[in-house]
Every structure is written in C-alpha cells, then in structure tokens.
Design a protein around this motif. Structure first.
Motif, PDB file in Angstrom:
ATOM      1  N   SER A 186      38.293  15.313 -27.604  1.00 37.03           N
ATOM      2  CA  SER A 186      38.965  16.315 -28.427  1.00 37.03           C
ATOM      3  C   SER A 186      38.155  17.597 -28.422  1.00 37.03           C
ATOM      4  N   LEU A 187      38.820  18.706 -28.114  1.00 38.33           N
ATOM      5  CA  LEU A 187      38.204  20.027 -28.169  1.00 38.33           C
ATOM      6  C   LEU A 187      38.848  20.782 -29.322  1.00 38.33           C
ATOM      7  N   ALA A 188      38.048  21.180 -30.285  1.00 37.38           N
ATOM      8  CA  ALA A 188      38.591  21.881 -31.459  1.00 37.38           C
ATOM      9  C   ALA A 188      37.437  22.459 -32.266  1.00 37.38           C
ATOM     10  N   ASP A 189      37.768  23.343 -33.172  1.00 36.68           N
ATOM     11  CA  ASP A 189      36.789  23.835 -34.144  1.00 36.68           C
ATOM     12  C   ASP A 189      36.793  22.867 -35.325  1.00 36.68           C
ATOM     13  N   TYR A 190      36.303  21.663 -35.053  1.00 29.84           N
ATOM     14  CA  TYR A 190      36.351  20.601 -36.052  1.00 29.84           C
ATOM     15  C   TYR A 190      35.181  20.708 -37.036  1.00 29.84           C
ATOM     16  N   LYS A 191      35.346  20.028 -38.164  1.00 28.31           N
ATOM     17  CA  LYS A 191      34.252  19.834 -39.119  1.00 28.31           C
ATOM     18  C   LYS A 191      33.773  18.401 -38.953  1.00 28.31           C
ATOM     19  N   SER A 192      32.517  18.151 -39.230  1.00 25.05           N
ATOM     20  CA  SER A 192      31.996  16.809 -38.990  1.00 25.05           C
ATOM     21  C   SER A 192      31.035  16.391 -40.089  1.00 25.05           C
ATOM     22  N   VAL A 193      30.893  15.091 -40.193  1.00 24.38           N
ATOM     23  CA  VAL A 193      29.913  14.481 -41.080  1.00 24.38           C
ATOM     24  C   VAL A 193      29.457  13.200 -40.387  1.00 24.38           C
ATOM     25  N   SER A 194      28.213  12.843 -40.519  1.00 24.55           N
ATOM     26  CA  SER A 194      27.704  11.651 -39.848  1.00 24.55           C
ATOM     27  C   SER A 194      26.758  10.898 -40.760  1.00 24.55           C
ATOM     28  N   TRP A 195      26.550   9.634 -40.432  1.00 32.36           N
ATOM     29  CA  TRP A 195      25.617   8.807 -41.184  1.00 32.36           C
ATOM     30  C   TRP A 195      25.024   7.761 -40.248  1.00 32.36           C
ATOM     31  N   ASP A 196      23.842   7.315 -40.585  1.00 32.31           N
ATOM     32  CA  ASP A 196      23.179   6.280 -39.801  1.00 32.31           C
ATOM     33  C   ASP A 196      23.391   4.931 -40.465  1.00 32.31           C
ATOM     34  N   VAL A 197      23.550   3.911 -39.632  1.00 30.22           N
ATOM     35  CA  VAL A 197      23.698   2.543 -40.114  1.00 30.22           C
ATOM     36  C   VAL A 197      22.685   1.678 -39.379  1.00 30.22           C
ATOM     37  N   ASP A 215      41.224  21.392 -44.005  1.00 30.73           N
ATOM     38  CA  ASP A 215      40.383  21.088 -45.167  1.00 30.73           C
ATOM     39  C   ASP A 215      39.031  21.778 -45.075  1.00 30.73           C
ATOM     40  N   ASP A 216      38.410  21.989 -46.241  1.00 34.21           N
ATOM     41  CA  ASP A 216      37.068  22.553 -46.238  1.00 34.21           C
ATOM     42  C   ASP A 216      36.032  21.453 -46.001  1.00 34.21           C
ATOM     43  N   GLN A 217      34.786  21.874 -45.799  1.00 39.93           N
ATOM     44  CA  GLN A 217      33.728  20.927 -45.471  1.00 39.93           C
ATOM     45  C   GLN A 217      33.490  19.942 -46.604  1.00 39.93           C
ATOM     46  N   ALA A 218      33.610  20.383 -47.855  1.00 42.21           N
ATOM     47  CA  ALA A 218      33.387  19.483 -48.990  1.00 42.21           C
ATOM     48  C   ALA A 218      34.391  18.337 -48.975  1.00 42.21           C
ATOM     49  N   THR A 219      35.652  18.615 -48.615  1.00 43.00           N
ATOM     50  CA  THR A 219      36.674  17.567 -48.532  1.00 43.00           C
ATOM     51  C   THR A 219      36.353  16.590 -47.418  1.00 43.00           C
ATOM     52  N   VAL A 220      35.947  17.117 -46.265  1.00 41.27           N
ATOM     53  CA  VAL A 220      35.593  16.258 -45.139  1.00 41.27           C
ATOM     54  C   VAL A 220      34.379  15.396 -45.485  1.00 41.27           C
ATOM     55  N   ASP A 221      33.396  15.985 -46.160  1.00 41.63           N
ATOM     56  CA  ASP A 221      32.211  15.217 -46.567  1.00 41.63           C
ATOM     57  C   ASP A 221      32.593  14.070 -47.494  1.00 41.63           C
ATOM     58  N   ALA A 222      33.446  14.362 -48.478  1.00 39.84           N
ATOM     59  CA  ALA A 222      33.858  13.326 -49.435  1.00 39.84           C
ATOM     60  C   ALA A 222      34.672  12.243 -48.744  1.00 39.84           C
ATOM     61  N   PHE A 223      35.543  12.646 -47.828  1.00 38.29           N
ATOM     62  CA  PHE A 223      36.332  11.672 -47.082  1.00 38.29           C
ATOM     63  C   PHE A 223      35.418  10.832 -46.196  1.00 38.29           C
ATOM     64  N   ILE A 272      42.291   9.121 -34.040  1.00 38.35           N
ATOM     65  CA  ILE A 272      43.167   8.963 -35.202  1.00 38.35           C
ATOM     66  C   ILE A 272      43.869  10.292 -35.447  1.00 38.35           C
ATOM     67  N   VAL A 273      45.167  10.291 -35.236  1.00 39.20           N
ATOM     68  CA  VAL A 273      45.989  11.488 -35.402  1.00 39.20           C
ATOM     69  C   VAL A 273      46.956  11.225 -36.544  1.00 39.20           C
ATOM     70  N   GLN A 274      46.900  12.047 -37.587  1.00 37.79           N
ATOM     71  CA  GLN A 274      47.679  11.772 -38.796  1.00 37.79           C
ATOM     72  C   GLN A 274      48.568  12.951 -39.163  1.00 37.79           C
ATOM     73  N   THR A 275      49.628  12.663 -39.911  1.00 37.01           N
ATOM     74  CA  THR A 275      50.729  13.614 -40.062  1.00 37.01           C
ATOM     75  C   THR A 275      50.834  14.256 -41.436  1.00 37.01           C
ATOM     76  N   THR A 276      49.847  14.067 -42.291  1.00 39.90           N
ATOM     77  CA  THR A 276      49.867  14.787 -43.560  1.00 39.90           C
ATOM     78  C   THR A 276      49.422  16.235 -43.317  1.00 39.90           C
ATOM     79  N   PRO A 277      49.778  17.156 -44.205  1.00 43.60           N
ATOM     80  CA  PRO A 277      49.354  18.550 -43.998  1.00 43.60           C
ATOM     81  C   PRO A 277      47.844  18.727 -44.034  1.00 43.60           C
ATOM     82  N   GLN A 278      47.166  17.849 -44.795  1.00 40.79           N
ATOM     83  CA  GLN A 278      45.719  17.960 -44.950  1.00 40.79           C
ATOM     84  C   GLN A 278      45.179  16.632 -45.459  1.00 40.79           C
ATOM     85  N   ILE A 279      43.864  16.517 -45.518  1.00 40.29           N
ATOM     86  CA  ILE A 279      43.236  15.320 -46.087  1.00 40.29           C
ATOM     87  C   ILE A 279      43.331  15.348 -47.608  1.00 40.29           C
ATOM     88  N   ALA A 280      42.989  16.474 -48.197  1.00 42.59           N
ATOM     89  CA  ALA A 280      42.903  16.587 -49.658  1.00 42.59           C
ATOM     90  C   ALA A 280      44.205  16.142 -50.317  1.00 42.59           C
TER      91      ALA A 280
END
Length: 609
Positions: A186-197, A215-223, A272-280
C-alpha cells in the motif's frame, strides 16, 4: 513506453547489488487520478526459446478464479538497445515472445479502481496493490528473486507499507514469486502506530498498524491499542507468536465510504479495507476483521492445508479443509473480542445464534458436510458469474459452518475432557504450524486423538460432523455455559423467507425460495410475482406482512401469483418460524449455577497473563 524502458534499464545498469537473475519491477504513476499505473518488468538472463509471461487468475486467501488479465493493456516488450519485440497474446491473460535476447523489458498499463483485498485501487490518494492482480510473471522463473522500485511517491506524498523486505536503496525485495504474490503493498500518506510483542523466550517482534483514513493520529493510536489487545489475546491461544520474516507484521488498513471492503490474510501482513467513512465512532464495527485476519497468521498462513501448497496462480485452488482454516478462524475472531473485553458477552449470544442457525436451519447444512462445503469455495469465494445459482439450497458458508463446528468442539472438549479448543489449536500449531508441515483432514483427526487421548472420540467426531452432515446437540452444550437455545419467535406463524421487490402489480420474487419452507412447498420460486395473499393485494412488503398478521401455525393461506407459465393459485400452509436465538440464563430470569458460571468464565475470560 520508452521512459519506462529507460528507467528499468537504469536499474539493471546500477544493479551491482542485485542478483544476476533478479526480476525487477518499476511502478510509476503518471496518471493516478484516472486509476492507472505504468508497470515495467525487467527480466535478465532469459533462456533461448519461447518466453511466456502471464497475469494470475487466482490470489492467496481467495479460492475462486479472477480475471486479473482484463485490467492490463498497452502491453509491449523490448530487447537490447531498446529494440521492440513481437508479442503474441495466446490467451486472455497469457503472452509469448518467440524472438528475444538475453534481457527483456515488458511494459504495460495497469488499471485499478476496486479498493479491496483482492484487486487494485489507485487514485491520487493511494495505490493499494494486491500483487496477483497487478504484476505479470514469467513461466519457469517462479523461483527467481524479485525486486520492486516504486516511483512518484514524493509527488503524491506517499509512504510504502508492505511485508516485502526494504533494501538500502529504497527498493523492496522478495525471495521468489510465491512470496511476492503473498505481499500486498500500500502506498499512501498513512498514519501508523506500532508495538513490540515478546515471545516466551524473550525474542521481540514488531507489529505495526498503518491506516489510510481521514482520522487524526490520536484516533489511530487509540484504535491501535484495541488492535494490540487482539494480537495479545491471539498469542495467548497458541502460547507464542509465529516468527515473522524480518521481525515485523503489518496491518495494511484503508478506511473510506467508497471502498469495496475486504480482509485478506498474508504471511506477515494483512490487507484490511473497510467501508465506514472513518475509524472514529466505528471502532466496534471494524475490530472483527482485525481479529479474524490476525488469527490467520497462525491458522492458514502456517497451520496450512496441504491442498493449498503450493498455491497455484493459474486457476482456482480447491480445499476440503476450509471449514477448519476459515471456519475455526471465524469462531476465534469473534470470541477473542469477548476475551479482550472489546465485545460484551451478552452481545456475543447473537454471534452464537448466527452460527447455530447456519447448521440447523439451512438445507445445505442438512445435506452436505463441512468438507463438501469447503470445496464449493471455488465457486462461492467472490467468484464471478452472471447467471443465477441455487446457493440458497446447496451452499452454506464454510466460515459459519466451520465456526459452528468449532463452537461445538470447544464446548465438548471443555465438558467431556477438561480440555479446550485452545489446547487443540496449540497442538496443531506445534505439530503442523511451527514446523510448517501442511496438514490433511486425517492429520486434523490424528491431532484431536492425541490431545484427547481418545482416538475413538476423534474418529466419531470426524465421521459424523466433518465427513458427515450430522449435528451436535447445541442446546445441551450451550446450557453448560448458562446459555439457552430457543426459538426466536416461538408460536409465530411463518411462510418462509422471500427476497422480493414491488413490480407489475405485486411482489416479484427475486431469489430462490428455500427448501422445506411453506412457500417452497407451495411451488413458489424465483421469477414469480405474488399478486394476492388471503384475498388481499400485496403490492409492497408492508401489505404482504399485514396479510399474514394474525395467522396461526397450520393455517392454509391462499396465494395467487403469476409467472411465465401463467396465473396460479396455491395454498401455503404456515409453519412455526424455525430460527433460533441464544439468551443467557440471566436474561431469561433463570438462576446461573456456580458450575455454569465457572464454565462460562473459563471459556470467555481473557487468557493474557
């Protein structure tokens, strides 16, 4: 076309670090707004003889055929010194070059305007690739290493998200075609969050969520924190993470109301491609796909049916094991959300009811086994056809059929053996997934026999419920957890399910009626237009429902209808609505015993320590 050839040739000339026989793709976007990409494919060291290249007709995670070849055009080829080569199209998606030199450049335009996990979506905001839908390949060169160079990313402000290996020069590589085809990008101006397990041995790996949405970064972080809970709960089932290539797993997530929608698992990533207008505000609607697809990184990607090894990109891939590969994953995907606390246990009863109704109230489940329904995936799994089918009567989804089978086996293991389905899945992981030894249905039975130390139970379960079409006693099994299986509309008269639309003075029946229902028995089927019910005109669904109000089970109701054979009158004898619901003891006003409470808690509580 010359520009593409030159860029590919430049890659070849600067390829001191490239493998000598490496196939190099360049991907450019001069016209992304019109959903096009220009693909250049450099193939060095081409043997003498006819060179055959093609587009795929199937895709990892999909089991039916897809005509990916229809979306490439302007196909051209060049040899040394930019010499045009003659291409012969021998099939819709197969091309041949008879005369060529050692190095061949293939160029074509790719169109992609279907944003899901199977096809390609390109616009000014993103380029989302499912690799078999986008990239041609050369017959006989499937084991060659592959490299990608994505151009114009700065122009559009895009970053690259993929499980392909990032190289120091900004390109991305794969060891062979199978790996490349299993690596959505995927090529896009995406926002990201990561974690180690960390695994029990201490080895840490990174899981990354990349989201292209408004969505803003805070929404992506919470999700991302919600998704993290899911990944940890899935890890607890198996006791460890798989060893992800390059130490990373990535969710390629795209959210927009105009998307087609899909979730597609891959070895070290999922699309994962989803059809809602946004995450929030839509988080709960979106999480189920994450739970399902992430569970696949064990079940399917490594605990893998032998029937899918190696994956064939030239035609559909049939498997008798999808009831386990997809169905058991379906069961865990929903149940893990309850264990994480992201789903309410009371609401989970609706999911259970859906599984049970699949196996107890569909004619296909009554007549065909889970193994048979798995094989039908070559027609049902997003397969493309234009003529009507009889799926209402001959097909039940292996997702829900397998999910209901997993539910029954889990409850039986808990009540009869003091074991759990987690124990079984962990044993499958250790015997087949971790060593990556593909399995067959007899292997699944053998592991169940080993886990239970009861070969007779395993043989009986597989004979009756996997190879056969018998059904477990869900009412008794659910009662052990303080859940009641009962008719959703007990005593309610019912004529059967109909899919209709107002037309020609009545209700036109759009889809096949279902075997065993009153309307089916009365001879009404697709193509009929129902005119009156009990003497009353039924020009819309509201009038139809009103005509049946107050009727009792066993009442014969006169229907008049017309079809191409003429006008007809028939009696529809009403039955009780057979659909089930599942409710808790508490909801039904019954007292939950200590044993039932403990059973339910052990089943649905978190396993993360």
């Amino acid at each position: 076309m010359k520009k593409l050839y030159s860029s590919a040739l430049a890659l070849l000339m600067s390829a001191g670090a490239f493998a000598q026989n490496e196939i190099v793709y360049t991907v450019s976007f001069p016209d992304a707004v019109h959903h096009e990409a220009e693909i250049g494919m450099l193939v060095p060291q081409v043997p003498a003889g006819v060179m055959r290249f093609r587009m795929s007709r199937s895709s990892p995670g999909r089991y039916a055929t897809h005509e990916f070849g229809k979306n490439i055009y302007n196909v051209k080829a060049y040899g040394e010194k930019n010499t045009p080569l003659t291409i012969k199209q021998v099939e819709g998606d197969v091309y041949e070059i008879a005369q060529h030199g050692s190095n061949v450049i293939i160029n074509y335009t790719l169109f992609g305007n279907y944003m899901d996990g199977t096809y390609v979506g390109i616009d000014a905001s993103t380029a989302h690739f499912n690799m078999p839908a986008a990239f041609a390949w050369v017959k006989g060169m499937e084991n060659r290493p592959v490299r990608f160079k994505f151009n114009n990313t700065e122009k559009y402000g895009w970053k690259v998200a993929t499980q392909l290996k990032p190289e120091n020069d900004g390109s991305y590589s794969a060891p062979n075609m199978q790996y490349m085809m299993d690596s959505p990008t995927s090529l896009a101006d995406y926002k990201s969050v990561s974690w180690d397990v960390a695994n029990p041995g201490g080895k840490r790996q990174t899981i990354r969520l990349t989201t292209h949405s408004s969505d803003d970064q805070a929404t992506v972080d919470a999700f991302g924190q919600m998704v993290k809970k899911i990944t940890l709960e899935a890890q607890a089932v198996f006791g460890e993470l798989p060893v992800y290539d390059y130490g990373n797993y990535v969710f390629l997530h795209d959210v927009a109301a105009t998307n087609a929608g899909d979730g597609m698992e891959h070895r070290n990533s999922t699309s994962i491609v989803q059809t809602t207008p946004q995450i929030a505000g839509n988080e709960n609607r979106l999480l189920g796909t994450f739970a399902h697809e992430y569970f696949h990184s064990w079940n399917v990607e490594r605990i893998r049916p032998k029937s899918l090894e190696p994956f064939n990109f030239e035609h559909s891939n049939m498997s008798s094991e999808l009831w386990f590969a997809e169905g058991f994953t379906q069961y865990y995907g929903e149940m893990l959300l309850v264990r994480t606390g992201l789903r309410n246990p009371e609401g989970y009863t609706r999911t259970i009811a859906g599984l049970v109704n699949t196996v107890l109230n569909t004619p296909a489940a009554a007549n065909y086994s889970p193994a048979q329904m798995s094989r039908y995936a070559v027609f049902a799994d997003a397969g493309v056809s234009i003529d009507p089918n009889n799926n209402a009567n001959i097909f039940t989804s292996y997702y829900t059929y397998g999910g209901a089978t997993a539910l029954a086996l889990d409850l039986r293991l808990r009540s009869e053996f003091n074991l759990t389905l987690d124990d079984y899945m962990r044993a499958m992981w250790l015997t087949h997934g971790k060593p990556e030894k593909p399995y067959t249905i007899p292997d699944l039975q053998a592991v169940l026999a080993s886990v239970t130390k009861n070969p007779a139970f395993a043989a009986d379960f597989f004979k009756r419920y996997i190879y056969g079409a018998e059904k477990n006693n869900y009412q008794q099994l659910l009662d052990k957890a303080g859940l009641i299986l009962r008719k959703a509309q007990a005593g309610k008269a019912w004529a059967g399910m109909l899919r209709t639309s107002p037309a020609d003075g009545g209700l036109y029946v759009q889809g096949n009626t279902v075997m065993g229902t009153p309307v089916y028995k009365a001879g009404i089927d697709a193509g009929a237009t129902i005119l009156t019910v009990d003497g009353k005109e039924v020009k819309d669904l509201q009038a139809y429902t009103a005509a049946l109000d107050g009727k009792k089970i066993g009442d014969p109701v006169v229907y008049t209808y017309k079809d191409r054979a003429g006008n007809h009158q028939t009696n529809v004898t009403l039955q009780e609505n057979p659909m089930y619901e599942v409710v808790s003891y508490e909801t039904a006003g019954k007292e939950l015993s200590a044993a039932q409470k403990e059973f339910r808690s052990k089943w649905l509580s978190t396993k993360v320590k």
